[in-house]
Design an enzyme around this catalytic site. Sequence first.
Site, PDB file in Angstrom:
ATOM      1  N   ASP A 286      39.415  31.810  38.664  1.00 15.47           N
ATOM      2  CA  ASP A 286      40.436  32.597  37.979  1.00 15.47           C
ATOM      3  C   ASP A 286      41.374  31.653  37.236  1.00 15.47           C
ATOM      4  OD1 ASP A 286      41.556  34.965  37.152  1.00 15.47           O
ATOM      5  OD2 ASP A 286      42.820  35.210  38.927  1.00 15.47           O
TER       6      ASP A 286
ATOM      7  N   HIS B  65      52.804  35.824  31.118  1.00 16.66           N
ATOM      8  CA  HIS B  65      52.727  35.988  32.573  1.00 16.66           C
ATOM      9  C   HIS B  65      53.220  34.732  33.286  1.00 16.66           C
ATOM     10  CE1 HIS B  65      51.297  36.911  36.593  1.00 16.66           C
ATOM     11  NE2 HIS B  65      50.538  35.836  36.574  1.00 16.66           N
TER      12      HIS B  65
ATOM     13  N   GLU C 215      46.715  42.915  39.530  1.00 18.35           N
ATOM     14  CA  GLU C 215      46.824  42.029  38.371  1.00 18.35           C
ATOM     15  C   GLU C 215      45.852  42.506  37.309  1.00 18.35           C
ATOM     16  OE1 GLU C 215      46.449  37.876  39.505  1.00 18.35           O
ATOM     17  OE2 GLU C 215      48.583  37.764  40.016  1.00 18.35           O
TER      18      GLU C 215
ATOM     19  N   GLU D 221      43.565  42.002  34.479  1.00 21.54           N
ATOM     20  CA  GLU D 221      42.818  40.867  33.936  1.00 21.54           C
ATOM     21  C   GLU D 221      41.546  41.350  33.254  1.00 21.54           C
ATOM     22  OE1 GLU D 221      42.268  37.362  36.245  1.00 21.54           O
ATOM     23  OE2 GLU D 221      43.966  37.745  37.583  1.00 21.54           O
TER      24      GLU D 221
ATOM     25  N   ASP E 182      42.752  41.743  40.027  1.00 24.28           N
ATOM     26  CA  ASP E 182      42.841  40.678  41.029  1.00 24.28           C
ATOM     27  C   ASP E 182      43.948  41.037  42.012  1.00 24.28           C
ATOM     28  OD1 ASP E 182      42.511  38.242  42.315  1.00 24.28           O
ATOM     29  OD2 ASP E 182      43.875  37.198  40.951  1.00 24.28           O
TER      30      ASP E 182
ATOM     31  N   ARG F 140      51.386  39.343  47.673  1.00 23.32           N
ATOM     32  CA  ARG F 140      52.378  38.354  47.221  1.00 23.32           C
ATOM     33  C   ARG F 140      53.057  37.618  48.360  1.00 23.32           C
ATOM     34  NH1 ARG F 140      50.655  37.685  42.209  1.00 23.32           N
ATOM     35  NH2 ARG F 140      50.703  39.615  41.009  1.00 23.32           N
TER      36      ARG F 140
ATOM     37  N   GLN G  58      50.547  35.183  49.906  1.00 31.15           N
ATOM     38  CA  GLN G  58      50.329  34.118  48.923  1.00 31.15           C
ATOM     39  C   GLN G  58      51.511  33.153  48.862  1.00 31.15           C
ATOM     40  OE1 GLN G  58      49.557  35.728  45.011  1.00 31.15           O
ATOM     41  NE2 GLN G  58      49.656  33.733  44.015  1.00 31.15           N
TER      42      GLN G  58
ATOM     43  N   LYS H 297      44.522  36.403  48.141  1.00 31.75           N
ATOM     44  CA  LYS H 297      43.672  36.975  47.089  1.00 31.75           C
ATOM     45  C   LYS H 297      42.212  37.058  47.525  1.00 31.75           C
ATOM     46  CE  LYS H 297      46.499  35.380  43.175  1.00 31.75           C
ATOM     47  NZ  LYS H 297      46.423  36.382  42.110  1.00 31.75           N
TER      48      LYS H 297
ATOM     49  N   THR I 229      38.687  41.733  44.989  1.00 29.86           N
ATOM     50  CA  THR I 229      38.878  41.515  43.559  1.00 29.86           C
ATOM     51  C   THR I 229      37.911  42.483  42.888  1.00 29.86           C
ATOM     52  OG1 THR I 229      39.297  39.163  43.962  1.00 29.86           O
ATOM     53  CG2 THR I 229      38.816  39.813  41.693  1.00 29.86           C
TER      54      THR I 229
ATOM     55  N   GLU J 209      55.988  41.245  38.122  1.00 29.87           N
ATOM     56  CA  GLU J 209      56.764  41.049  36.899  1.00 29.87           C
ATOM     57  C   GLU J 209      57.612  42.275  36.566  1.00 29.87           C
ATOM     58  OE1 GLU J 209      54.098  38.964  33.752  1.00 29.87           O
ATOM     59  OE2 GLU J 209      52.777  39.600  35.392  1.00 29.87           O
TER      60      GLU J 209
END
Lengths: 422, 422
Positions: free
Chosen positions: A133, A140, A205, A207, A239, A243, A246, A259, A263, A369
């Site tokens: 990834d 971002h 996420e 992507e 993805d 948080r 992580q 993660k 996915t 975000e």
Amino acid sequence: MFEIIDPSLRAFVEVAPDSGFPIQNLPYGIFSTPGQGMRAGVALGGWIVDLHALERAGLLPVADEARLFGQGSLNAYAATGRPTWAAVRARLAALLSGQDPRLRDDADLRVRAFVPMEQSTLHLPFEIASYTDFYSSEEHATNVGKLFRDPANALSPNWKHMPIGYNGRASSVVLSGHDFHRPMGQLPVAGGAPAWGACRQLDFELETAFFIGRGSELGTRIGPDQAAEHIFGMVLMNDWSARDIQRWEYVPLGPFQGKAFATSISPWVVTLDALEPFRVDAPVQDPAPLPYLREQDRHAYDIELTVELATAGGARAPIARSNFRHLYWTMPQQLAHHTSSGCNVRAGDLMGSGTISGPAGDAMGSLLEMTRNGSQPLALPDGSSRTFLEDGDEVVIRGEARRGELRIELGSVRGRVLPARD
Amino acid sequence: MFEIIDPSLRAFVEVAPDSGFPIQNLPYGIFSTPGQGMRAGVALGGWIVDLHALERAGLLPVADEARLFGQGSLNAYAATGRPTWAAVRARLAALLSGQDPRLRDDADLRVRAFVPMEQSTLHLPFEIASYTDFYSSEEHATNVGKLFRDPANALSPNWKHMPIGYNGRASSVVLSGHDFHRPMGQLPVAGGAPAWGACRQLDFELETAFFIGRGSELGTRIGPDQAAEHIFGMVLMNDWSARDIQRWEYVPLGPFQGKAFATSISPWVVTLDALEPFRVDAPVQDPAPLPYLREQDRHAYDIELTVELATAGGARAPIARSNFRHLYWTMPQQLAHHTSSGCNVRAGDLMGSGTISGPAGDAMGSLLEMTRNGSQPLALPDGSSRTFLEDGDEVVIRGEARRGELRIELGSVRGRVLPARD
């Protein structure tokens, strides 16, 4: 080098005029039906065209004994390389339009070759060889850097010099529609020892990702201008990210269990040929990258991306809109960097873009975000709000490209959060 | 649950008394001979016992039609799980000792079953499904932390709470004997833009690794006390590292191209059964880990590890000595943490220990540590010195366990640095 199908060409079977799978798309997937096992097909409107049926009938320009399309993945076909991909695509356009009448005029073969999509089950298109990834959206990386690094120096010093990427976990890549349990893990506790518990900051996420078709040898590099010989096609990707897990684990070696639980990717692999009509300039790069990352023909694709959130309570709302064209580092640059040390790539390697945010206010590809790390809740139409995902939430990512009358879909990738299992 | 072979048992074929592959070891590998393709075998002294020949003769307790041992990897056999592994090992001990006379008394089968090792070519024992590397030596993490973090707080805050690990690149895992070109890459330049060039700080890392045999389902966890049901066996590993490339790239997402050009493993997979006689206590953990990492039966193995450096000029010197028993986090804890989020594992997953340093002065598993990041060169017997590896240097890692008369080798893993190719 790309096989572009004339925008005026029409299939001889019925395809809804607003379908994102017109004859100009022909994305590849793996499917099965109640009576028959896994095989490869291309989507055409509401049909799946059974490539194994066409292959067995001797209508495709591949060696019959190879049985490239009768397998449970696209790996073997994708490994053949662009000349074969182009020849097969040209033949499919001819067969499906009737310009080559051998399919249109063979009633028995038509029955075998056109499978209604709703009678089929879709599977992962590739056996995922490895999963990488990237982190290639400047917006971002800047948004995240402002939250967790110095707001005045949001990007790490290396960010504008290389497409930052990391190795992800290949075994937990799942197909759209896979619902997953909220992960358990070590959660950070301010100033103390961590706690074991269910993730409290579960995120999506937005992507895209590409699949490698033709691989490379260990000890060799792929230049950005050779990348299209190796890139088979694109999918949408979510993805999913824990948080809190992580944040606690990722220093110094990067994301791991945060993660590794799921996915999700979309089922239909859209080729670069199909995307060629939607080519646009990629962002100007300043500073200029090192020579091994410089492209003669730098470009992006104009692919609109949207995210929809559906709650268990029945609310359904678009929450983000972005575009593939915003990515600072292109797929050819990502691949060139990935092989810069001599690292080899293989058919079935999946390479994600990183979260695709953009310059517009609603172009944020994650709740992290949008909610400024949970500090500004997102209001939903049913009166509820979200900082991060709740149990029962479903996220749907869609992608499409439009130019004039031509519309090409990447399809969609969806997944729902189930409660944690202790 | 472990199948321990009586230390007094002897093979009926000649095995040198000092061989590290006595009948009590029986490590698994994949080999080929000029007349026959890849198949599985176990090492016994200077012989490879052809398991496919025994399987075809109906002498192994596996379904004959499965052809588990006639493949180019151990993946399918390893996936069967510990009860089958134990039954096969018990049968092999009986057949190779002559307690079960069916091999000893069959002259034709003996010719097929005993292949001289020097007439064989060894191959990667598994198709590497995914590769994960941990960071489980407290001494190594402390040595590195003192160089690059705060010497007073060398360990990151999470280090004593979880086995830190990251996903590595599976495609560039190579067999012992693979020589590789010094990698090119982005090199950091103090205060400025990076330069493109050949790595100047090429290093080795002394590691062991284990292979997963029986996998797990996505969404489930493996507790540390179930780990032995899943761990097939161990190899030696050299995780070659480009320190300059790595230092510039690794923030914020971890190592990428700095470790993607080659990771070497030894050819013979030594089972936990063979290692059981060398069981010792693992280091006491303080603080106590979270319950999902607690072991009822916490232990390590007493495996001596050595590193030898041979230069192009002919110098050959031992440069490091360590022991597997020093690792703070055990293999069962690594596997428990790897699946803590619900991440699934698969047959052929390779999981590295991280560099194994130790408390003794010469127990440093990398040149980075030995030379204090190149500031204190290492003197070699030919009068030369090293900060990092030079072209032509060969590194050999060996591992063995001894208890009384019993000696079990992990064998060796070697590789040589070739000049960079621009």
